[in-house]
Scaffold this motif. Sequence first.
Motif, PDB file in Angstrom:
ATOM      1  N   ASP A  19       5.198   1.539   7.510  1.00 54.80           N
ATOM      2  CA  ASP A  19       6.489   1.189   6.844  1.00 54.80           C
ATOM      3  C   ASP A  19       6.896  -0.225   6.662  1.00 54.80           C
ATOM      4  N   ASP A  20       6.505  -0.966   7.585  1.00 54.86           N
ATOM      5  CA  ASP A  20       6.962  -2.357   7.643  1.00 54.86           C
ATOM      6  C   ASP A  20       6.705  -3.376   6.296  1.00 54.86           C
ATOM      7  N   LEU A  21       5.475  -2.806   5.825  1.00 52.89           N
ATOM      8  CA  LEU A  21       5.125  -3.655   4.495  1.00 52.89           C
ATOM      9  C   LEU A  21       5.754  -3.381   3.534  1.00 52.89           C
ATOM     10  N   HIS A  23       8.993  -3.798   3.707  1.00 57.86           N
ATOM     11  CA  HIS A  23      10.342  -4.651   4.032  1.00 57.86           C
ATOM     12  C   HIS A  23       9.705  -6.133   4.265  1.00 57.86           C
ATOM     13  N   LEU A  24       8.760  -6.730   3.838  1.00 57.98           N
ATOM     14  CA  LEU A  24       8.123  -8.156   3.755  1.00 57.98           C
ATOM     15  C   LEU A  24       8.239  -8.738   2.605  1.00 57.98           C
ATOM     16  N   PRO A  25       9.115  -9.078   1.781  1.00 54.02           N
ATOM     17  CA  PRO A  25       9.160  -9.491   0.490  1.00 54.02           C
ATOM     18  C   PRO A  25       8.359 -11.045   0.580  1.00 54.02           C
ATOM     19  N   GLU A  26       8.495 -11.677   1.709  1.00 56.89           N
ATOM     20  CA  GLU A  26       7.860 -12.880   1.748  1.00 56.89           C
ATOM     21  C   GLU A  26       6.296 -12.765   1.799  1.00 56.89           C
ATOM     22  N   ALA A  27       5.482 -11.763   2.110  1.00 55.85           N
ATOM     23  CA  ALA A  27       4.160 -11.532   2.324  1.00 55.85           C
ATOM     24  C   ALA A  27       3.458 -11.757   1.095  1.00 55.85           C
ATOM     25  N   PRO A  28       2.240 -12.452   1.039  1.00 57.20           N
ATOM     26  CA  PRO A  28       1.817 -12.666  -0.146  1.00 57.20           C
ATOM     27  C   PRO A  28       1.190 -11.096  -0.712  1.00 57.20           C
ATOM     28  N   ARG A  29       0.870 -11.271  -2.007  1.00 58.70           N
ATOM     29  CA  ARG A  29       0.551 -10.150  -2.799  1.00 58.70           C
ATOM     30  C   ARG A  29      -0.922  -9.490  -2.145  1.00 58.70           C
ATOM     31  N   HIS A  30      -1.028  -8.196  -2.281  1.00 54.53           N
ATOM     32  CA  HIS A  30      -2.162  -7.752  -1.691  1.00 54.53           C
ATOM     33  C   HIS A  30      -2.479  -7.689  -0.202  1.00 54.53           C
ATOM     34  N   THR A  31      -1.091  -7.709   0.544  1.00 49.64           N
ATOM     35  CA  THR A  31      -1.194  -7.616   1.946  1.00 49.64           C
ATOM     36  C   THR A  31      -1.351  -6.314   2.387  1.00 49.64           C
ATOM     37  N   GLU A  32      -2.284  -6.070   3.380  1.00 50.60           N
ATOM     38  CA  GLU A  32      -2.697  -4.646   3.943  1.00 50.60           C
ATOM     39  C   GLU A  32      -2.571  -4.622   5.494  1.00 50.60           C
ATOM     40  N   LEU A  33      -2.424  -3.737   5.751  1.00 49.50           N
ATOM     41  CA  LEU A  33      -2.143  -3.406   7.265  1.00 49.50           C
ATOM     42  C   LEU A  33      -3.359  -2.536   7.911  1.00 49.50           C
ATOM     43  N   ILE A  34      -4.032  -3.260   8.681  1.00 51.40           N
ATOM     44  CA  ILE A  34      -5.522  -2.671   9.281  1.00 51.40           C
ATOM     45  C   ILE A  34      -5.060  -2.709  10.940  1.00 51.40           C
ATOM     46  N   ASP A  35      -5.106  -1.650  11.434  1.00 42.48           N
ATOM     47  CA  ASP A  35      -5.044  -1.478  12.985  1.00 42.48           C
ATOM     48  C   ASP A  35      -3.573  -2.234  13.240  1.00 42.48           C
ATOM     49  N   ILE A  76      -2.750   2.793   0.427  1.00 48.51           N
ATOM     50  CA  ILE A  76      -2.697   4.150   0.952  1.00 48.51           C
ATOM     51  C   ILE A  76      -2.376   4.155   2.439  1.00 48.51           C
ATOM     52  N   ARG A  77      -1.340   5.080   2.445  1.00 43.75           N
ATOM     53  CA  ARG A  77      -0.588   5.194   4.042  1.00 43.75           C
ATOM     54  C   ARG A  77      -1.615   5.980   4.791  1.00 43.75           C
ATOM     55  N   LEU A  78      -2.616   5.580   5.576  1.00 45.04           N
ATOM     56  CA  LEU A  78      -3.516   6.380   6.124  1.00 45.04           C
ATOM     57  C   LEU A  78      -2.873   6.879   7.654  1.00 45.04           C
ATOM     58  N   ASP A  79      -2.053   6.354   7.966  1.00 43.27           N
ATOM     59  CA  ASP A  79      -1.539   6.549   9.268  1.00 43.27           C
ATOM     60  C   ASP A  79      -0.447   5.427   9.626  1.00 43.27           C
ATOM     61  N   ASP A  97       6.930   7.638 -10.178  1.00 46.74           N
ATOM     62  CA  ASP A  97       7.901   7.209  -9.463  1.00 46.74           C
ATOM     63  C   ASP A  97       7.740   5.604  -9.477  1.00 46.74           C
ATOM     64  N   PRO A  98       8.569   4.862 -10.219  1.00 45.03           N
ATOM     65  CA  PRO A  98       8.394   3.445 -10.451  1.00 45.03           C
ATOM     66  C   PRO A  98       8.447   2.807  -9.092  1.00 45.03           C
ATOM     67  N   GLN A  99       9.186   3.234  -8.219  1.00 45.83           N
ATOM     68  CA  GLN A  99       9.565   2.618  -7.023  1.00 45.83           C
ATOM     69  C   GLN A  99       8.380   2.992  -5.792  1.00 45.83           C
ATOM     70  N   ARG A 100       7.396   3.606  -6.228  1.00 44.48           N
ATOM     71  CA  ARG A 100       6.242   3.982  -5.194  1.00 44.48           C
ATOM     72  C   ARG A 100       5.596   2.618  -5.006  1.00 44.48           C
ATOM     73  N   THR A 101       5.052   2.589  -3.396  1.00 41.03           N
ATOM     74  CA  THR A 101       4.630   1.531  -3.068  1.00 41.03           C
ATOM     75  C   THR A 101       3.270   1.793  -2.284  1.00 41.03           C
ATOM     76  N   PHE A 102       3.045   2.988  -2.027  1.00 37.62           N
ATOM     77  CA  PHE A 102       1.701   3.637  -1.750  1.00 37.62           C
ATOM     78  C   PHE A 102       1.477   5.065  -1.958  1.00 37.62           C
TER      79      PHE A 102
END
Length: 194
Positions: A19-21, A23-35, A76-79, A97-102
């Motif tokens: 869920d932190d993704l 709330h990171l408007p400064e992060a570059p596009r295509h930022t992923e969370l892996i482990d 995709i929010r795997l976990d 849903d135009p606000q969908r992020t995952f």
Amino acid sequence: MTTVPEWMHPPRPEGWFADDLDHLPEAPRHTELIDGALVFMMSPQRAWHGRAVSALLFALTDQAPANVEVEREMTIRLDERNRPEPDLLATRAPVYDPQRTFYMPDQVLLVIEVVSPESAHRDRTVKLRKYAEAGIPHHWRVEQDDETPVIHTYELDGVTRSYAPTGIHRDRLHTAVPFAMELDLSKLVPGRKG
């Protein structure tokens, strides 16, 4: 040595959560969370990669049934610690849903990763395993062979929660799953015209 921007510091000692993704408007596009670690592309995208993703998006969208949506670059929010972003995904058509992020794994029918040099290890091993463990039924990995795409297809073995390879497609891809489609790979990524 430059200092690390404040937004790159994890909000808690155990790192980042899915869920932190959002709330990171400064992060570059295509930022992923892996482990629990942020992963983002710092290299410029190659033209071949962009053309392959766009061509597959249009081809799959044209052939998808009414109850399937094809999207590009949605996580995709795997976990709670993993939220990868495949190049393309086919989903059971939810209410728009135009606000969908995952998407959640049970909404996803197919993930497609177009391999780039900087993402090769993640695309070929890490994401392959994580998508299977999350129960996503189909996975395609697209590799570049000269200028032509080669598509490696996989189907989930529900008992072992791992992918079984179903083919390596060089000229044509004809399949009935996750929906009926046919692709002429020799014409999918056109080279220079004229």
